[in-house]
Design an enzyme around this catalytic site. Structure first.
Site, PDB file in Angstrom:
ATOM      1  N   ASN A 294       6.262 -13.435  -8.901  1.00 16.82           N
ATOM      2  CA  ASN A 294       4.914 -13.658  -8.365  1.00 16.82           C
ATOM      3  C   ASN A 294       3.817 -13.201  -9.316  1.00 16.82           C
ATOM      4  OD1 ASN A 294       6.471 -11.338  -7.251  1.00 16.82           O
ATOM      5  ND2 ASN A 294       4.455 -10.613  -6.697  1.00 16.82           N
TER       6      ASN A 294
ATOM      7  N   CYS B 147      -2.769   1.811  -6.486  1.00 20.58           N
ATOM      8  CA  CYS B 147      -3.481   3.081  -6.621  1.00 20.58           C
ATOM      9  C   CYS B 147      -2.525   4.226  -6.278  1.00 20.58           C
ATOM     10  CB  CYS B 147      -4.683   3.099  -5.682  1.00 20.58           C
ATOM     11  SG  CYS B 147      -5.751   4.496  -6.011  1.00 20.58           S
TER      12      CYS B 147
ATOM     13  N   THR C 181       9.790 -16.806  20.858  1.00 20.74           N
ATOM     14  CA  THR C 181       9.325 -18.166  21.141  1.00 20.74           C
ATOM     15  C   THR C 181       8.774 -18.801  19.861  1.00 20.74           C
ATOM     16  OG1 THR C 181       8.829 -17.521  23.388  1.00 20.74           O
ATOM     17  CG2 THR C 181       7.762 -19.527  22.600  1.00 20.74           C
TER      18      THR C 181
END
Ligand code: PLP
Length: 385
Positions: A149, A324, A235
């Site tokens: 990525n 960080c 669901t």
């Protein structure tokens, strides 16, 4: 003007996807598992979407389960492999995986499994010898991403999957960044499980896919109802499932029509322009073996975040993988795993394009970056005099 160059973080929802989803909020809002016709009508649309999703990766519709995101798909695959593989199962992954793979693997390490993280070289390539050694040393589960990525660097997943299958292991791949940008076909690449996510391919956030090849041992992560053939309770998120079906159909069409080459052309224009106009800049990761939409660049002696703030003020969105830690910005684990020198690692920025990215956005970014870099360098304590 806005230049959105952060498509590996998320993408805009395609208008066709929104249009396809709307009736499932207003008219066809039934539960697809209900016995009545109101729900049954909806179930037919879920079936159709499953077929479209399966078609994008050459799978059978029965091998597709809908999840809530790429993270859930990865967690499901990894915990399933551990649950079905026995206590002596070795888990093999890489140092540059997304946290949605690294964190569950490390959790399994805490629970007593042996977990091995394979290293990469300066260009982001996997140490294939180390991988082969680990795969041959006993029963294993391998989870390795198709494309990174942060750098876009792709791993030879077909070859890796063949190695794992020859050794009798199970292989999962996180294909969240690969899908829609390069061809992904499970008929040619013998992975057992594969994850991807709707919001990286112009569907909304909140929908993901786990492909599970027929015959792969499986244990569900979410327990409850019998949805998804007892493989994922809850669901069904019908509007998003329908939207994802359309997004997959569009992705397949765009791959055929040459969107990757168009994105690569714009990405290369941006990269080459920045290398020319910003001294002491470099590209991180192999420039050939990578996604067509991603460029990870370093601008030496300055902080990536400072560049991002200046870009953001001008309406340009990009990103850095820094985290960080104790009040100071640490370069991402991917950049560190590649051994990028300190002065460059801190100034790393990811630009990521989509099929919607325009030449104007690239020109606008090329126009503003040199002045930003110069201004920050003038202030930098690291710059040589
Ligand atoms: N895997 C990779 C490679 C990613 O890039 C991402 C998101 O950035 C994920 C997994 C997580 O996907 P999601 O945001 O759908 O949970």
């Amino acid at each position: 003007m806005i230049a959105y160059l952060d498509n590996n973080a998320t993408t805009q929802v395609a208008p066709e996807v929104i249009e396809a989803m709307l009736p499932f909020f207003t008219e066809k809002w039934g539960n697809p598992s209900s016995m009545h016709a109101f729900g049954g009508r909806v179930a037919a649309h879920v079936r159709e979407a499953r077929e479209k999703v399966a078609a994008l990766i050459g799978a059978d519709p029965s091998e597709i389960i809908f999840t809530s995101c790429g993270t859930e798909s990865n967690n499901t695959a990894i915990f399933s492999a551990a649950a079905t593989g026995g206590s002596h199962l070795k888990i093999i992954t890489t140092r540059v995986e997304h946290p949605a793979v690294l964190a569950p693997c490390r959790r399994l390490g805490e629970m007593g499994h042996k977990v091995v993280e394979i290293a990469v070289d300066h260009e982001g390539h996997l140490d294939m010898d180390a991988l082969a050694r680990e795969i041959s040393g006993g029963r294993c589960f391998v989870t390795i991403m198709w494309a990174n990525n942060e750098t876009g660097v792709t791993f030879p997943i077909k070859k890796i999957a063949q190695m794992v299958k020859e050794a009798g292991g199970i292989i999962h791949t996180d294909a969240v960044q690969a899908i829609g940008k390069i061809p992904v076909d499970v008929r040619e690449t013998p992975v057992d499980m594969l994850s991807f996510s709707g919001h990286k391919i112009h569907a909304p956030k909140g929908i993901g896919v786990l492909y599970i090849r027929k015959g792969t041992p499986f244990r569900a992560l979410l327990l409850g109802g019998h949805q998804e053939n007892n493989r994922r309770a809850g669901t069904e998120n019908v509007p998003y499932i329908v939207g994802l079906g359309v997004a997959c159909e569009l992705a397949a069409e765009e791959l055929r029509k040459g969107a990757p080459a168009r994105m690569a052309g714009l990405r290369d224009k941006l990269e080459e322009g920045l290398l020319r106009s910003c001294p002491d800049s470099r590209v991180n990761g192999d420039k050939q073996q990578r996604l067509p939409n991603t460029s990870n660049m370093s601008f030496e002696y300055i902080e990536g975040e400072a560049i991002l703030y200046h870009l953001s003020d001008l309406g340009i969105a990009a990103s850095s993988g820094s985290a960080c830690t104790s009040g100071s910005l640490e370069p991402s684990h991917v950049i560190r795993a590649m051994g990028v020198p300190f002065t460059a690692a801190h100034g790393s920025i990811r630009f990521s394009l989509s099929r919607y990215t325009s030449a104007e956005e690239i020109d606008y970014t090329l126009h503003h970056m040199p002045a930003i870099v110069k201004k920050l360098r003038d202030l930098s304590p690291f710059v040589r005099t």
